[in-house]
Design a protein around this motif. Structure first.
Motif, PDB file in Angstrom:
ATOM      1  N   SER A  51      89.179  76.683   7.934  1.00 52.12           N
ATOM      2  CA  SER A  51      90.283  75.941   8.543  1.00 52.12           C
ATOM      3  C   SER A  51      90.607  74.684   7.760  1.00 52.12           C
ATOM      4  O   SER A  51      91.778  74.327   7.585  1.00 52.12           O
ATOM      5  N   LYS A  54      92.582  75.623   4.590  1.00 53.38           N
ATOM      6  CA  LYS A  54      93.961  76.004   4.906  1.00 53.38           C
ATOM      7  C   LYS A  54      94.803  74.787   5.292  1.00 53.38           C
ATOM      8  O   LYS A  54      95.977  74.680   4.919  1.00 53.38           O
ATOM      9  N   ASN A  55      94.205  73.860   6.046  1.00 53.27           N
ATOM     10  CA  ASN A  55      94.937  72.672   6.485  1.00 53.27           C
ATOM     11  C   ASN A  55      94.998  71.584   5.423  1.00 53.27           C
ATOM     12  O   ASN A  55      95.530  70.502   5.680  1.00 53.27           O
ATOM     13  N   SER A  56      94.428  71.872   4.256  1.00 49.42           N
ATOM     14  CA  SER A  56      94.548  70.959   3.109  1.00 49.42           C
ATOM     15  C   SER A  56      95.503  71.530   2.068  1.00 49.42           C
ATOM     16  O   SER A  56      95.399  71.212   0.873  1.00 49.42           O
ATOM     17  N   SER A  57      96.393  72.425   2.531  1.00 50.83           N
ATOM     18  CA  SER A  57      97.429  73.027   1.674  1.00 50.83           C
ATOM     19  C   SER A  57      96.844  73.894   0.575  1.00 50.83           C
ATOM     20  O   SER A  57      97.380  73.981  -0.537  1.00 50.83           O
ATOM     21  N   ASP A 113      90.944  69.948  10.477  1.00 53.64           N
ATOM     22  CA  ASP A 113      92.163  69.510   9.784  1.00 53.64           C
ATOM     23  C   ASP A 113      91.889  68.956   8.395  1.00 53.64           C
ATOM     24  O   ASP A 113      92.786  68.424   7.742  1.00 53.64           O
ATOM     25  N   GLY A 114      90.624  69.055   7.936  1.00 57.59           N
ATOM     26  CA  GLY A 114      90.300  68.657   6.572  1.00 57.59           C
ATOM     27  C   GLY A 114      89.711  67.273   6.412  1.00 57.59           C
ATOM     28  O   GLY A 114      89.407  66.855   5.292  1.00 57.59           O
ATOM     29  N   CYS A 160      89.296  62.750   3.206  1.00 55.70           N
ATOM     30  CA  CYS A 160      89.656  64.119   3.560  1.00 55.70           C
ATOM     31  C   CYS A 160      89.447  65.028   2.362  1.00 55.70           C
ATOM     32  O   CYS A 160      89.300  64.567   1.216  1.00 55.70           O
TER      33      CYS A 160
END
Length: 503
Positions: A51, A54-57, A113-114, A160
């Protein structure tokens, strides 16, 4: 496809071990497998890391992914490997270059969310990484001030996962540590507040000068707890080596300040008498955490109302008092925590504890049962046993003003300097740390000085351990008297401090 390599650290107790994290892509359907003895929290890392990536582009690889943590036979616990796992996966997928990864340790838990979250044990982990030859460390920004305490290691902070990815790609710089803030000095109580009790005040000074354990016995309200709480003010500040030891324990416990993490003053721990053995010594499921005696390392552990503590809790202190450390075995492995503290016991003489002993209503059996909470083997490890007298009008109304902590501390520091100079070649700091065989063989006293000690041994009034502790105490008395070695008077005074009738 090449294998991605990163490095992290496993912390067992306060000992660290560098862990190599490998990520291998390809060879089957899209699955993720984690090997290398992970615990339940670490097994969940693959879901957190997916996750976070993915949430870190970034795109998670749509291939079979095998993650390995080496050495494989060492148990891996906690979530501190998340950042290293994420970067290893991205390196294996070719999303980030590996040029900055060799010699770099990555520590931190990843949120979905990273964000990089702080973890416990950063200080001992980075000390182990430095010893293993690592040159750089990336840690959560919240742990940056703690990580900066490790010298000869380039420390960087990440907020992050996206920041770490950009740094690996050469697109930005991570957060550098600022100059650490000075640790706030705690406000300590002063000895001038203690009324009377000249013998107990002198005993406290001797204990501070030599690092000795003390038992105070007396009716309620005579100042036992007041005296004990003033011991930290007599002790010297911690050296850099000692401060790092203490800070490492508090780092594993999770009780460090983020702004001024370095512990420079001797800790003072005073648990309630209902404390469990696990809380006192250390415990927990899987891998044991540090207990109160380890948090009191290089400081003071006060057991107020000592006879109210459970016998199991009191007896569990025996090994730590002798060896200065505690070793705890659990299902996930054995850990070692330092526990070289000064023990201060304070207790009433009996359960009813009247102001005057002549008013005691306890039966002899009740008195014996109460005092037997402090067993003979435990008392044999206490250097000084002091009976405190009730406060009288004579002691409260006197023209002589009690000495302040500052005045007494100067004598204590001078005595400690003499002891440190004497034992420096052997690695001991205080008289209480010197092994008995070394005192008898390398620093023997003349027969005239030890005649009373030998007679007590001959009559069975003293054990061999007690004799060693008397010798250590006599050296402290000699240091306070500024003489090169103890004489017969110092040995006699040390024996008087060990009078079992005080208990």
């Amino acid at each position: 496809m090449p294998i991605g390599h990163t490095w992290s650290v496993a912390v067992l107790g306060i000992d660290g071990r560098v862990i190599e994290v490998e990520a291998d892509l390809g060879g089957g359907l899209p699955t993720t497998k984690l090997v290398g003895l992970p615990d339940a929290g670490l097994r969940e890392a693959k879901d957190r890391v997916r996750s976070a990536v993915k949430n870190s582009s970034q795109q998670w690889p749509a291939e079979k992914l095998t993650l390995g943590l080496s050495p494989a036979n060492l148990p891996k616990l906690g979530s501190g490997y998340d950042l290293a796992i994420a970067v290893a996966v991205l390196a294996a997928a070719g999303k980030v270059p590996a040029t900055r990864l060799p010699g770099t340790v990555l520590l931190g838990e990843l949120s979905l969310d990273g964000r990089v979250r702080e973890i416990r044990g950063v200080l001992p982990g980075l000390i182990a990484a430095r010893k293993a030859g690592m040159k750089r460390a990336v840690v959560p920004v919240q742990s940056l001030s703690e990580a900066a305490l490790v010298e000869d290691l380039d420390v960087l902070g990440a907020a992050c996962l996206a920041d770490v990815i950009a740094w690996l790609n050469g697109e930005n710089a991570l957060v550098a540590p600022e100059n650490p803030a000075e640790s706030p000095q705690p406000k300590l109580a002063d000895l001038v507040d203690v009324v009377g009790q000249p013998e107990a005040r002198w005993a406290l000074e001797v204990a501070a000068a030599g690092g000795h354990h003390v038992l105070f016995v007396g009716p309620p309200g005579v100042g036992k707890t007041m005296l004990a709480k003033r011991l930290p003010g007599l002790l010297p500040v911690l050296s850099i080596e000692e401060a790092l030891e203490v800070t490492a324990v508090h780092s594993v416990h999770g009780s460090l300040s983020q702004t001024a993490p370095l512990v420079t003053t001797p800790p003072f721990i005073a648990p309630h008498h209902s404390v469990s053995v696990a809380a006192l010594i250390g415990g927990g499921s899987g891998l044991a955490g540090p207990g109160l005696i380890s948090r009191a390392h290089r400081g003071v552990l006060l057991l107020d109302e000592a006879c109210e503590f459970s016998s199991a809790a009191l007896e569990s202190l025996r090994t730590a008092l002798e060896e200065g450390e505690v070793r705890i075995a659990r299902s996930k492995g054995s850990v070692r925590y330092p526990a070289r503290f000064q023990l201060i016991l304070a207790t009433n003489p009996c359960p009813c504890a009247p102001p005057r002993e002549t008013d005691c209503t306890c039966t002899p059996t009740a008195q014996r049962r109460y005092r037997n909470r402090l067993s003979g083997p435990l008392l044999d490890r206490i250097d000084m046993q002091v009976r405190m007298r009730p406060i009288t009008a004579m002691t409260t109304h006197t023209d002589e003003k009690p000495e302040t902590t500052a005045v007494v501390r100067q004598r204590v520091l001078a005595a400690r300097e003499r002891a440190a100079a004497r034992w420096s070649a052997h690695g001991w700091r205080t008289n209480a740390e010197v092994p008995g065989p070394a005192l008898r063989r390398q620093f023997p006293l003349p027969a005239k000085a030890t005649a009373l000690l030998d007679r007590s041994l001959d009559l069975g009034q003293l054990t061999a351990r007690g004799a060693d502790r008397c010798l250590r105490l006599s050296w402290t008395l000699a240091d306070l008297s500024n003489v090169p070695e103890p004489g017969a008077d110092h040995v006699a005074a040390a024996l008087e401090f060990r009078d079992r009738r005080a208990a």
